[in-house]
Write a protein that holds these residues in place. Sequence first.
Motif, PDB file in Angstrom:
ATOM      1  N   SER A 165       0.823  -1.206   0.000  1.00  0.00           N
ATOM      2  CA  SER A 165       0.000   0.000   0.000  1.00  0.00           C
ATOM      3  C   SER A 165       0.859   1.259   0.000  1.00  0.00           C
ATOM      4  O   SER A 165       0.544   2.237  -0.690  1.00  0.00           O
ATOM      5  CB  SER A 165      -0.922  -0.011   1.225  1.00  0.00           C
ATOM      6  OG  SER A 165      -1.679   1.179   1.313  1.00  0.00           O
ATOM      7  N   ARG A 262      -9.547   0.705   4.279  1.00  0.00           N
ATOM      8  CA  ARG A 262      -8.978   1.845   3.564  1.00  0.00           C
ATOM      9  C   ARG A 262      -7.530   1.583   3.172  1.00  0.00           C
ATOM     10  O   ARG A 262      -7.102   1.908   2.064  1.00  0.00           O
ATOM     11  CB  ARG A 262      -9.073   3.111   4.434  1.00  0.00           C
ATOM     12  CG  ARG A 262     -10.492   3.669   4.542  1.00  0.00           C
ATOM     13  CD  ARG A 262     -10.466   5.083   5.115  1.00  0.00           C
ATOM     14  NE  ARG A 262      -9.962   5.112   6.479  1.00  0.00           N
ATOM     15  CZ  ARG A 262     -10.707   4.964   7.555  1.00  0.00           C
ATOM     16  NH1 ARG A 262     -12.012   4.735   7.443  1.00  0.00           N
ATOM     17  NH2 ARG A 262     -10.177   5.025   8.761  1.00  0.00           N
ATOM     18  N   ASN A 266      -5.753   0.591  -1.094  1.00  0.00           N
ATOM     19  CA  ASN A 266      -4.670   1.331  -1.742  1.00  0.00           C
ATOM     20  C   ASN A 266      -3.678   0.427  -2.463  1.00  0.00           C
ATOM     21  O   ASN A 266      -2.798   0.922  -3.170  1.00  0.00           O
ATOM     22  CB  ASN A 266      -3.910   2.174  -0.708  1.00  0.00           C
ATOM     23  CG  ASN A 266      -4.714   3.357  -0.228  1.00  0.00           C
ATOM     24  OD1 ASN A 266      -5.548   3.888  -0.948  1.00  0.00           O
ATOM     25  ND2 ASN A 266      -4.468   3.769   1.011  1.00  0.00           N
ATOM     26  N   GLU A 268      -2.143  -1.694  -5.236  1.00  0.00           N
ATOM     27  CA  GLU A 268      -2.295  -1.746  -6.686  1.00  0.00           C
ATOM     28  C   GLU A 268      -1.817  -3.068  -7.287  1.00  0.00           C
ATOM     29  O   GLU A 268      -2.186  -3.422  -8.404  1.00  0.00           O
ATOM     30  CB  GLU A 268      -1.494  -0.604  -7.335  1.00  0.00           C
ATOM     31  CG  GLU A 268      -1.947   0.786  -6.928  1.00  0.00           C
ATOM     32  CD  GLU A 268      -3.237   1.211  -7.614  1.00  0.00           C
ATOM     33  OE1 GLU A 268      -3.658   0.514  -8.557  1.00  0.00           O
ATOM     34  OE2 GLU A 268      -3.817   2.228  -7.212  1.00  0.00           O
TER      35      GLU A 268
END
Length: 344
Positions: A165, A262, A266, A268
């Motif tokens: 992240s 959250r 993040n 990817e």
Amino acid sequence: MKGLQLTAVKLLKFASLSCAIVCSAFSYAASPTPSALKPPVILQDYLGQQRKAAGLTAKTVQVGNVTWSYNEGGSRTKPSILLIHGLAGSRDDWNRVAHFLTPDYHVIIPDLPTNGDTKIPADFDISVPNVTEQLRQFAIAIDIEDKLNIAGHSLGGSIATLYASQYPFDTQSLFLLNSAGIYKQANTAYTKDPYYLKNLIVSKPGDLDEVSHQLMQQPPQVPLKLKRAQEKLLIAQSPQIQKMIEQIITLNRIYTPDSFARLTRNVEAPTLILWGKQDKIINVEAANELKSLLKRAAAPVILNNVGHMPILEAEQEVADHYLPFLAKSQKFKNPLADKLIPLN
């Protein structure tokens, strides 16, 4: 000879299990191991033999105020994999999986700060964010930070997720095995209330059998003399493990499923999730919840007749799923690469 080899395998699994006797949520505490509490010589010798068989060499490197101990194997010309162990575990928990990885990849397995042989100062910040940042500095120091493939088991999965992240440009892939986190669908006693982790402390003779059956679906059979020696070691370590659990209880009052979600959203990197179906520590339903939070994760791989420790219980199956994923993910471009905007 075959009988001796089978006995050695059982000894290794039991040795690794004793290092991973407490596995849970989102942080851990310092647990320096004085020489009096080190594993018996017979196990130390065998772990050295097992590292060699896996193509691994034990190394150390000083990075800031941390002296990292780690296993390294495979060619540096190959893609790098960073394997992260769980709470109260060690680098050697991954040796049996690493055996399948070193022929085609450059493999790095550190002892996390406060674990194994890695040395830290007395005032070291043991929070997950700081440990993750220290892991990043370690990766830079040994020059593996670019296009890094990261795998984490249990607590190591939380650290791997935070790393991916925070450093999305440099993370090529992510592999999460029975990964710790703060889940809405967590329904075991241990995930609902970390206080129950105290039931995993080996504090008196006879505790080890029960704890082993909590962590693994089919714990290995080992000689009674060896079992007693390991149990004695764990009893001596029990006060420190108690402190670990007290920290986890405190931190679980701070972190929430929403804050964990959250963070996870993040990430990817393409992600592979694997879980032991009979995990009694973090229930298998958490795997699909984790998948729903990640941008590029396929349906989780669920291994039947496997508990919380697939890297010890089913290393062949772990490798059989991980290797094709690794091969495929090396061809992917980082999704952030096309979003780069010149600073000028």
